[in-house]
Design an enzyme around this catalytic site. Sequence first.
Site, PDB file in Angstrom:
ATOM      1  CE  LYS A 152     -23.200  28.376 -18.488  1.00 47.34           C
ATOM      2  NZ  LYS A 152     -23.979  27.219 -18.950  1.00 47.34           N
ATOM      3  NE  ARG A 154     -21.057  23.730 -14.300  1.00 45.43           N
ATOM      4  CZ  ARG A 154     -20.572  24.066 -15.486  1.00 45.43           C
ATOM      5  NH1 ARG A 154     -19.699  25.036 -15.603  1.00 45.43           N
ATOM      6  NH2 ARG A 154     -20.975  23.438 -16.570  1.00 45.43           N
ATOM      7  NE  ARG A 156     -21.421  22.418 -26.555  1.00 40.84           N
ATOM      8  CZ  ARG A 156     -21.465  22.893 -25.313  1.00 40.84           C
ATOM      9  NH1 ARG A 156     -21.938  24.096 -25.083  1.00 40.84           N
ATOM     10  NH2 ARG A 156     -21.056  22.152 -24.312  1.00 40.84           N
ATOM     11  NE  ARG A 207     -17.607  20.345 -23.857  1.00 42.56           N
ATOM     12  CZ  ARG A 207     -18.134  21.296 -23.082  1.00 42.56           C
ATOM     13  NH1 ARG A 207     -18.154  22.554 -23.487  1.00 42.56           N
ATOM     14  NH2 ARG A 207     -18.627  21.007 -21.901  1.00 42.56           N
TER      15      ARG A 207
END
Length: 235
Positions: free
Chosen positions: A40, A115, A149, A182
């Site tokens: 996204k 969400r 990531r 993260r």
Amino acid sequence: MTVRLARATTKVRVVFLKTEPMAVRMKTKIVLLGPPGSGKGTQGEKLSEEFGYVRMSTGDMLREAVRKGTDLGIKAKGYMDSGALVPNDLIINLMKEKIASLAEGTGIIFDGFPRTVEQADALGEQIDVDLALNLDVDDEELVKRLTMRRSCPQCNAVYHLLYNKPQNERFCDKCGSVLYQRDDDKEDTVRNRLKVYRENTFPLIDYYDKKGKLVTIQGVGDINEIFDKVKKAIQ
Ligand code: AMP
């Protein structure tokens, strides 16, 4: 070729691009659906770069609030660290304000919001969503993507150490900041985030389908090929 959203009339929600002579119809209020890691952020960023949409990522807003130590950040941090959802009222109030601050007719990409059904109802009271674009990716692929990531704390660009490598593994191609992983991209938290997604957000696929707004795209494969499909869906 770069084109920009120049103007949109609110009644018919048509966007005219600067590259006219021929006016091109584009959706202006787009919700990106799909589990964490489905792309996204990447696709939203590309839409924003190519067409000038304002990308509103609740995850980016919350991380910034945590970094700055604001009230919202302090309240949200514990939920985010464990991969849980931040309570609806905090998110809904945050987004109400942000949306109200934009000029009518602005092209908006919602990334990571709504969400929950409660958030989707609140959004629907404020604006008409034109399109819910669902990026479909299976769980094992998502775990692989999220744990590899790397994110930029400054400009929020996202990279992947296999599929979308920065030129130098440590630094952001766009702004030169040091990239980081993260905390919620570590494997245990990733699995919890996927569970939370299935329980809370997955029902939104049916929610928007019933409203005739849903388009599902396979989110696996070459980023630019996925983007081509995304571009078709927004017209
Ligand atoms: P994201 O960057 O979209 O994966 O979001 C990171 C984290 O921020 C999530 O795991 C949640 O804890 C929180 N968050 C982001 N958006 C929302 C939302 N719309 N509702 C509740 N929590 C959210």
